[in-house]
Enzyme design. Structure first.
Site, PDB file in Angstrom:
ATOM      1  N   LYS A 179       1.021  -1.012   0.041  1.00  0.00           N
ATOM      2  CA  LYS A 179      -0.120   0.037   0.029  1.00  0.00           C
ATOM      3  C   LYS A 179       0.683   1.325  -0.054  1.00  0.00           C
ATOM      4  O   LYS A 179       1.322   1.561   0.894  1.00  0.00           O
ATOM      5  CB  LYS A 179      -1.173  -0.009   1.416  1.00  0.00           C
ATOM      6  CG  LYS A 179      -2.090   0.752   1.199  1.00  0.00           C
ATOM      7  CD  LYS A 179      -1.625   2.362   1.304  1.00  0.00           C
ATOM      8  CE  LYS A 179      -2.898   3.388   1.248  1.00  0.00           C
ATOM      9  NZ  LYS A 179      -2.242   5.025   1.256  1.00  0.00           N
ATOM     10  N   THR A 234       7.012   8.592  12.602  1.00  0.00           N
ATOM     11  CA  THR A 234       6.781   7.885  13.932  1.00  0.00           C
ATOM     12  C   THR A 234       5.394   7.658  14.665  1.00  0.00           C
ATOM     13  O   THR A 234       5.071   6.528  14.950  1.00  0.00           O
ATOM     14  CB  THR A 234       7.958   8.439  15.021  1.00  0.00           C
ATOM     15  OG1 THR A 234       9.183   8.399  14.615  1.00  0.00           O
ATOM     16  CG2 THR A 234       7.909   7.878  16.510  1.00  0.00           C
ATOM     17  N   GLU A 254      10.512   1.317  10.153  1.00  0.00           N
ATOM     18  CA  GLU A 254      11.382   2.198   9.879  1.00  0.00           C
ATOM     19  C   GLU A 254      10.980   3.559   9.724  1.00  0.00           C
ATOM     20  O   GLU A 254      10.279   3.912   8.993  1.00  0.00           O
ATOM     21  CB  GLU A 254      12.110   2.044   8.319  1.00  0.00           C
ATOM     22  CG  GLU A 254      13.585   2.501   8.354  1.00  0.00           C
ATOM     23  CD  GLU A 254      13.400   3.864   7.626  1.00  0.00           C
ATOM     24  OE1 GLU A 254      13.600   4.766   8.339  1.00  0.00           O
ATOM     25  OE2 GLU A 254      13.592   3.936   6.480  1.00  0.00           O
ATOM     26  N   CYS A 288      14.230   9.853   5.567  1.00  0.00           N
ATOM     27  CA  CYS A 288      14.371   9.577   7.205  1.00  0.00           C
ATOM     28  C   CYS A 288      15.688   9.746   7.747  1.00  0.00           C
ATOM     29  O   CYS A 288      16.147  10.132   8.843  1.00  0.00           O
ATOM     30  CB  CYS A 288      13.753   8.432   7.418  1.00  0.00           C
ATOM     31  SG  CYS A 288      14.863   6.941   6.130  1.00  0.00           S
ATOM     32  N   GLU A 385      11.737  16.564  13.899  1.00  0.00           N
ATOM     33  CA  GLU A 385      11.754  15.899  12.448  1.00  0.00           C
ATOM     34  C   GLU A 385      11.148  17.056  11.602  1.00  0.00           C
ATOM     35  O   GLU A 385       9.995  17.054  11.382  1.00  0.00           O
ATOM     36  CB  GLU A 385      11.546  14.568  12.013  1.00  0.00           C
ATOM     37  CG  GLU A 385      12.107  14.234  10.805  1.00  0.00           C
ATOM     38  CD  GLU A 385      11.705  12.680  10.412  1.00  0.00           C
ATOM     39  OE1 GLU A 385      12.400  12.214   9.543  1.00  0.00           O
ATOM     40  OE2 GLU A 385      10.505  12.314  11.048  1.00  0.00           O
TER      41      GLU A 385
END
Length: 492
Positions: A179, A234, A254, A288, A385
């Site tokens: 997906k 996350t 990940e 990332c 982030e």
């Protein structure tokens, strides 16, 4: 002016393109032109059911019956097919995400390495014999595939990040339902078609595209799935893990990062500046592993920041398909607004900009490459982030302080050490809490090197031999040798 014709992409289930059960579609926007370029099937839970059912049938049928040698042969034909279609697949990724063609072409040309590497492991999934504790028994173990894998991928580098899941999963004998993100779905459909035409049996790789994120949630929590492999934020990863845990399924996550680049005063500052540019401005910072925290010795802070800012100002922004372009747009409107929000927040918290700090003059979804100074470890721009072309610089005075700053984060995906002192390089690398550490380099990956994070950066590892272990179960087999009976009320 005539309306531009949109490319059509349907779901790919059981070896063929199919419409969504609802008949709905959605459009994918080209972030460079700001116009839709593709129309995709908008899958729902019923389509997830069909895809999982197809994957289960393939696992229980033709694919599941193959030996490791036979799976390896299929993976090698897949590698050849990806190489043959690399240019078209790269262009699809550029139109979906605004990434540079020069980067995506390189990624697609490298992807066959992953299929060849894991093909080499497919026939080596061995168990072991276990020394007996009781002479009446012989024990051995088997490595078996987990079953049906749900692979949920983000909008940055969708085919690379899918391959990191797909190649080891197939090597181990699993089947997959993918997906992709609603912001970059087209290349995944085309990828599945290419692999099927190359000889991957029907049902081994199915793709469900969807605009509604609930479709991804339906896949993550589907009772017919045996494992979930996810790459993304996350926050979303936590929800995916919770959905998988409800079915007692394993996950590989990940997730995000806020990776430090530590520069000591003896470092080659030109090389470090180049590494910082590679770490946070390549891919428009939308990776990332972005090295978005510069932790630099106070003695060389000004000199290094000046070098990075000078290079950042000359980065060529523009058409991602132009070979001269060095940085493309942010991949989608929500992310663009998020990046600008972080820049406004940094300014509100008293930060200064050595360069950048605002939208680029090109308009659209372009953000200037930005270097933020005058901040400390408590500032939001240093802690969270951004996922954009933004580098935040913090100073240190000794090695202990550098490590304290570097490890002062819930994340632990990657990091780097810039120094000419070989003793210090290995000493600091050992103490960094991160899954990948580069010494005098940044942003290098390979199929045989494990990749994954500590802490809030994820669970499990992708790439390397460890990746195959993530897609297998260990079965213990006991064989009674004496033919006799024993006390049924005693253990062993």
């Amino acid at each position: 002016m005539a309306e531009e014709r949109l490319e059509e992409f349907r779901l790919f289930i059981d070896g063929k393109p199919v419409d969504a059960a609802s008949g709905r579609t959605f459009e994918s926007m080209n972030p460079y032109t700001g116009r839709p370029w593709a129309r995709l099937a908008d899958g729902g839970p019923e389509d997830v059911d069909a895809a999982v059912g197809s994957a289960r049938a393939a696992f229980d049928g033709e694919w599941g019956a193959l030996t490791g040698f036979e799976r390896a042969a299929v993976l090698r034909t897949c590698a050849d097919a990806v190489a043959e279609h690399a240019e078209r697949l790269a262009l699809l990724e550029v139109r979906d995400s605004g990434k540079l063609l020069r980067e995506m072409r390189g990624q697609l040309q490298a992807l066959p390495l992953w299929f060849h590497y894991f093909a080499g492991l497919a026939d080596k999934l061995e168990g072991r014999t276990v020394p007996p504790v009781n002479a009446n028994y012989f024990g051995y173990t088997r490595r078996e595939p987990v079953g049906v894998v749900a692979a949920i991928t983000p909008w940055n580098s969708p085919l690379l990040l899918l391959t990191w899941k797909l190649a080891p999963a197939l090597a181990a004998g699993n089947t997959v339902v993918a997906k992709p993100s609603e912001h970059s779905p087209a290349s995944t459909v085309a990828f599945a078609e290419v692999l099927h035409e190359a000889g991957l049996p029907a049902g081994v790789l199915n793709v469900v595209t969807a605009w509604n994120r609930e479709t991804g949630a339906a896949l993550a929590g589907h009772r017919g799935v045996d494992k979930v492999a996810f790459t993304g934020s996350t926050a979303t990863g936590v929800r995916v893990a919770q959905a998988a845990a409800a079915n007692v399924n394993r996950v590989t996550l990940e997730l995000g990062g806020k990776s430090p680049q530590i520069v000591f005063p003896d470092a080659d500052l030109d090389a470090a500046a180049n590494g910082l540019v590679a770490g946070v401005f390549a891919a428009t910072g939308q990776t990332c592993m972005a090295g978005s925290r510069l932790i630099v010795h106070a003695d060389v802070h000004d000199a290094l920041v000046a070098k990075v800012a000078e290079r950042a100002r000359t980065i060529r922004l523009g058409d991602p398909t132009d070979p001269e372009t060095e940085m493309g747009p942010v991949a989608n409107r929500p992310q663009y607004e998020k990046v600008l929000g972080y820049l406004r927040g940094a300014q509100d918290e008293g930060a200064t900009f050595a360069c950048g700090g605002s939208p680029a003059e090109l308009g659209g979804l372009f953000v200037q490459p930005t270097v933020v100074t005058g901040v400390g470890p408590e500032h939001t721009i240093v802690r969270e982030e951004v996922f954009g072309p933004v580098l935040a610089a913090v100073t240190f005075t000794d090695e202990e302080e550098a490590l304290k700053l570097a490890n002062d984060t819930p994340y632990g995906l990657a990091g780097s050490v810039w120094t000419k002192d070989v003793h210090r390089a290995h000493r600091v690398a050992a103490k960094l809490r991160a899954g990948t550490v580069w010494i005098n380099a940044y942003r290098v990956v390979a199929p045989n090197m494990p990749f994954g994070g500590f802490g809030s950066s994820g669970l499990g590892r992708e790439n390397g031999i460890e990746a195959v272990n993530e897609y297998t179960e260990t079965k213990s087999v006991w064989v009674e040798l004496s033919g006799g009976t024993r006390d049924p009320f005693q253990l062993g």
